[in-house]
Design an enzyme around this catalytic site. Structure first.
Site, mmCIF file in Angstrom:
data_model
loop_
_atom_site.group_PDB
_atom_site.id
_atom_site.type_symbol
_atom_site.label_atom_id
_atom_site.label_comp_id
_atom_site.label_asym_id
_atom_site.label_seq_id
_atom_site.Cartn_x
_atom_site.Cartn_y
_atom_site.Cartn_z
ATOM 1 N N ALA A 114 0.866 -1.175 0.000
ATOM 2 C CA ALA A 114 0.000 0.000 0.000
ATOM 3 C C ALA A 114 0.904 1.227 0.000
ATOM 4 O O ALA A 114 2.067 1.166 0.405
ATOM 5 C CB ALA A 114 -0.885 -0.020 1.233
ATOM 6 N N GLY B 21 0.731 -5.014 1.064
ATOM 7 C CA GLY B 21 -0.532 -5.114 0.325
ATOM 8 C C GLY B 21 -0.348 -5.777 -1.033
ATOM 9 O O GLY B 21 -1.299 -6.369 -1.573
ATOM 10 N N GLU C 281 -0.478 -9.384 -0.303
ATOM 11 C CA GLU C 281 -1.877 -9.688 0.052
ATOM 12 C C GLU C 281 -2.764 -9.723 -1.182
ATOM 13 O O GLU C 281 -3.652 -10.581 -1.308
ATOM 14 C CB GLU C 281 -2.385 -8.648 1.061
ATOM 15 C CG GLU C 281 -1.698 -8.805 2.421
ATOM 16 C CD GLU C 281 -1.954 -7.643 3.364
ATOM 17 O OE1 GLU C 281 -1.808 -6.479 2.932
ATOM 18 O OE2 GLU C 281 -2.312 -7.891 4.524
ATOM 19 N N GLU D 57 5.216 -4.924 6.940
ATOM 20 C CA GLU D 57 4.513 -3.839 7.639
ATOM 21 C C GLU D 57 5.059 -3.588 9.038
ATOM 22 O O GLU D 57 5.046 -2.466 9.528
ATOM 23 C CB GLU D 57 3.007 -4.143 7.725
ATOM 24 C CG GLU D 57 2.278 -4.122 6.388
ATOM 25 C CD GLU D 57 2.250 -5.459 5.654
ATOM 26 O OE1 GLU D 57 3.071 -6.348 5.953
ATOM 27 O OE2 GLU D 57 1.392 -5.615 4.768
HETATM 28 N N1 DAK Z 1 4.567 3.170 -0.912
HETATM 29 C C1 DAK Z 1 4.919 4.326 -1.520
HETATM 30 N N2 DAK Z 1 6.003 4.443 -2.298
HETATM 31 C C2 DAK Z 1 6.780 3.367 -2.462
HETATM 32 C C3 DAK Z 1 6.485 2.131 -1.864
HETATM 33 C C4 DAK Z 1 5.307 2.040 -1.050
HETATM 34 N N3 DAK Z 1 4.884 0.913 -0.488
HETATM 35 N N4 DAK Z 1 7.442 1.253 -2.208
HETATM 36 C C5 DAK Z 1 8.285 1.923 -3.000
HETATM 37 N N5 DAK Z 1 7.902 3.185 -3.160
HETATM 38 C C6 DAK Z 1 8.554 4.240 -3.932
HETATM 39 C C7 DAK Z 1 9.816 4.752 -3.233
HETATM 40 O O1 DAK Z 1 9.482 5.694 -2.250
HETATM 41 C C8 DAK Z 1 10.568 5.329 -4.393
HETATM 42 O O2 DAK Z 1 10.006 6.582 -4.703
HETATM 43 P P1 DAK Z 1 10.971 7.861 -5.065
HETATM 44 O O3 DAK Z 1 11.865 8.029 -3.891
HETATM 45 O O4 DAK Z 1 11.693 7.424 -6.306
HETATM 46 O O5 DAK Z 1 10.014 8.967 -5.262
HETATM 47 C C9 DAK Z 1 10.243 4.388 -5.523
HETATM 48 O O6 DAK Z 1 9.037 3.719 -5.153
HETATM 49 C C10 DAK Z 1 11.313 3.345 -5.747
HETATM 50 O O7 DAK Z 1 11.549 2.702 -4.506
HETATM 51 P P2 DAK Z 1 13.012 2.558 -3.890
HETATM 52 O O8 DAK Z 1 13.909 3.668 -4.301
HETATM 53 O O9 DAK Z 1 12.849 2.306 -2.431
HETATM 54 O O10 DAK Z 1 13.504 1.212 -4.634
HETATM 55 P P3 DAK Z 1 14.530 0.136 -4.105
HETATM 56 O O11 DAK Z 1 14.777 -0.762 -5.261
HETATM 57 O O12 DAK Z 1 15.720 0.777 -3.444
HETATM 58 O O13 DAK Z 1 13.778 -0.672 -2.942
HETATM 59 C C11 DAK Z 1 11.855 -1.845 -2.007
HETATM 60 C C12 DAK Z 1 12.631 -1.450 -3.295
HETATM 61 C C13 DAK Z 1 10.574 -2.538 -2.458
HETATM 62 C C14 DAK Z 1 12.677 -2.814 -1.170
HETATM 63 C C15 DAK Z 1 11.548 -0.551 -1.188
HETATM 64 O O14 DAK Z 1 10.945 0.394 -2.063
HETATM 65 C C16 DAK Z 1 10.605 -0.799 -0.052
HETATM 66 O O15 DAK Z 1 11.021 -1.311 1.013
HETATM 67 N N6 DAK Z 1 9.359 -0.379 -0.211
HETATM 68 C C17 DAK Z 1 8.340 -0.426 0.867
HETATM 69 C C18 DAK Z 1 7.871 -1.847 1.084
HETATM 70 C C19 DAK Z 1 6.848 -1.911 2.199
HETATM 71 O O16 DAK Z 1 7.144 -1.579 3.373
HETATM 72 N N7 DAK Z 1 5.658 -2.320 1.857
HETATM 73 C C20 DAK Z 1 4.562 -2.465 2.837
HETATM 74 C C21 DAK Z 1 3.757 -1.194 2.896
HETATM 75 S S1 DAK Z 1 2.475 -1.258 4.099
HETATM 76 C C22 DAK Z 1 -5.226 -2.366 3.970
HETATM 77 C C23 DAK Z 1 -4.756 -2.877 2.813
HETATM 78 C C24 DAK Z 1 -3.396 -2.984 2.617
HETATM 79 C C25 DAK Z 1 -2.513 -2.531 3.557
HETATM 80 C C26 DAK Z 1 -2.987 -1.974 4.716
HETATM 81 C C27 DAK Z 1 -4.348 -1.880 4.939
HETATM 82 N N8 DAK Z 1 -6.609 -2.265 4.214
HETATM 83 C C28 DAK Z 1 -7.557 -2.825 3.201
HETATM 84 C C29 DAK Z 1 -7.161 -1.742 5.402
HETATM 85 C C30 DAK Z 1 -1.101 -2.659 3.269
HETATM 86 C C31 DAK Z 1 -0.098 -2.048 3.912
HETATM 87 C C32 DAK Z 1 1.230 -2.082 3.296
HETATM 88 O O17 DAK Z 1 1.433 -2.641 2.244
#
Ligand code: DAK
Length: 258
Positions: free
Chosen positions: A65, A109, A112, A132
């Site tokens: 997400a 997400g 998921e 998360e």
């Molecule tokens: N959200 C927003 N932007 C994201 C992102 C994310 N989840 N993942 C990556 N990006 C963006 C980065 O900020 C970056 O943007 P700029 O800086 O270029 O503007 C761009 O994508 C490229 O990412 P990186 O520079 O970080 O790329 P790397 O290759 O170095 O790293 C990575 C890739 C996937 C390891 C890293 O980007 C990363 O750790 N991303 C976050 C992963 C994460 O924590 N995901 C979980 C998010 S929480 C719900 C439904 C769903 C959810 C909750 C509630 N309901 C129905 C109630 C879900 C929650 C989640 O998913």
């Protein structure tokens, strides 16, 4: 709404949907989930589509997400607005099968969403995770429930509590993905699998999907009874006669999906 957040096309009886926010690694925001829901429902209603493939980019199926959208939210917002519950689960209402074709990251997400599909075909560079916990929350779209059912409690706990990623090989060993294919063949392999499914009798395909999903929602006896009754019901279709007649006549069936 930006229409290009999800790209839709057809190949034969297969509908292909591609998540398209590549600069954000397909981070799932409200607009994208709305667009995905609309595209899925359109394919569900299209009589010329028998199976759907959902895919992302070469680098990411979806990295979760959108954290930038979530960061400013507070408790009262998310409770009162039922934070994104509205448009995340449209995919679960589909009766046609949806195959997730996952290359690169399927995190949070994204993992998921892949698990909400009927099965996952992974590219050899795929990485799955529920990270998360690292950003101060827990999975919010079924990760704590579907992951243990898919890969065992122990491995799911490991993933959810450490936030580590699993590569495609580990995901296949654990049973999260049905098969691994070379990254450059992912879309082709997923479309081939979907083409095989789409050529089957659609009523049987939908019944089979419903019956397998019952295994998660009922006791064994109830599930087997559901399967039995559904099996009986398929003798009311023209395709049952066609399928069995074609076998006896040593030819390919010509299913009419009725
Ligand atoms: N959200 C927003 N932007 C994201 C992102 C994310 N989840 N993942 C990556 N990006 C963006 C980065 O900020 C970056 O943007 P700029 O800086 O270029 O503007 C761009 O994508 C490229 O990412 P990186 O520079 O970080 O790329 P790397 O290759 O170095 O790293 C990575 C890739 C996937 C390891 C890293 O980007 C990363 O750790 N991303 C976050 C992963 C994460 O924590 N995901 C979980 C998010 S929480 C719900 C439904 C769903 C959810 C909750 C509630 N309901 C129905 C109630 C879900 C929650 C989640 O998913």
């Amino acid at each position: 709404m930006q229409e290009d957040l999800v790209l839709a096309r057809k190949e034969g009886r297969v509908g292909i949907l591609q998540l398209n926010r590549p600069a954000q690694l397909n981070a799932l925001n409200d607009a994208l989930m709305d667009a995905l829901g609309i595209a899925l429902l359109a394919m569900e209603q299209d009589n010329d589509i028998g199976c759907i493939v959902l895919t992302g980019s070469a680098k990411a199926f979806a990295a979760g997400a959108d954290i930038a959208a979530m960061q400013p939210m507070n408790y009262i917002n998310v409770v009162r607005n039922n934070f994104i519950g509205r448009n995340w689960e449209t995919i679960l209402t589909l009766r046609k099968p949806v195959i997730a074709a996952v290359a690169g990251y399927a995190l949070g997400g994204g993992c998921e969403l892949a698990m909400m599909c009927d099965f996952i075909i992974a590219a050899d560079n795929a990485k799955f995770g529920q990270p998360e916990i690292k950003i101060g929350v827990i999975p919010g779209a079924g990760g704590t429930q579907r992951l243990p059912r898919a890969i065992s409690k122990s491995k799911a706990m490991d993933m959810v509590l450490t936030g580590r990623m699993m590569d495609a090989q580990e995901a296949e060993r654990a049973g999260l993905v049905s098969r691994i294919v070379p990254a450059d063949k992912l879309e082709q392999e997923a479309i081939e699998a979907a083409t095989i499914i789409a050529a089957m009798s659609l009523p049987s395909v939908m019944a089979a999907k419903e019956a397998v999903n019952r295994a998660y929602e009922s006791t064994l006896n109830e599930g087997v009874l559901f399967e039995r009754r559904t099996f009986h019901a398929l003798f009311g279709t023209l395709d049952q006669k066609e399928g069995m007649t074609a076998f006896l006549e040593k030819r390919k069936p010509d299913f009419k999906h009725e």
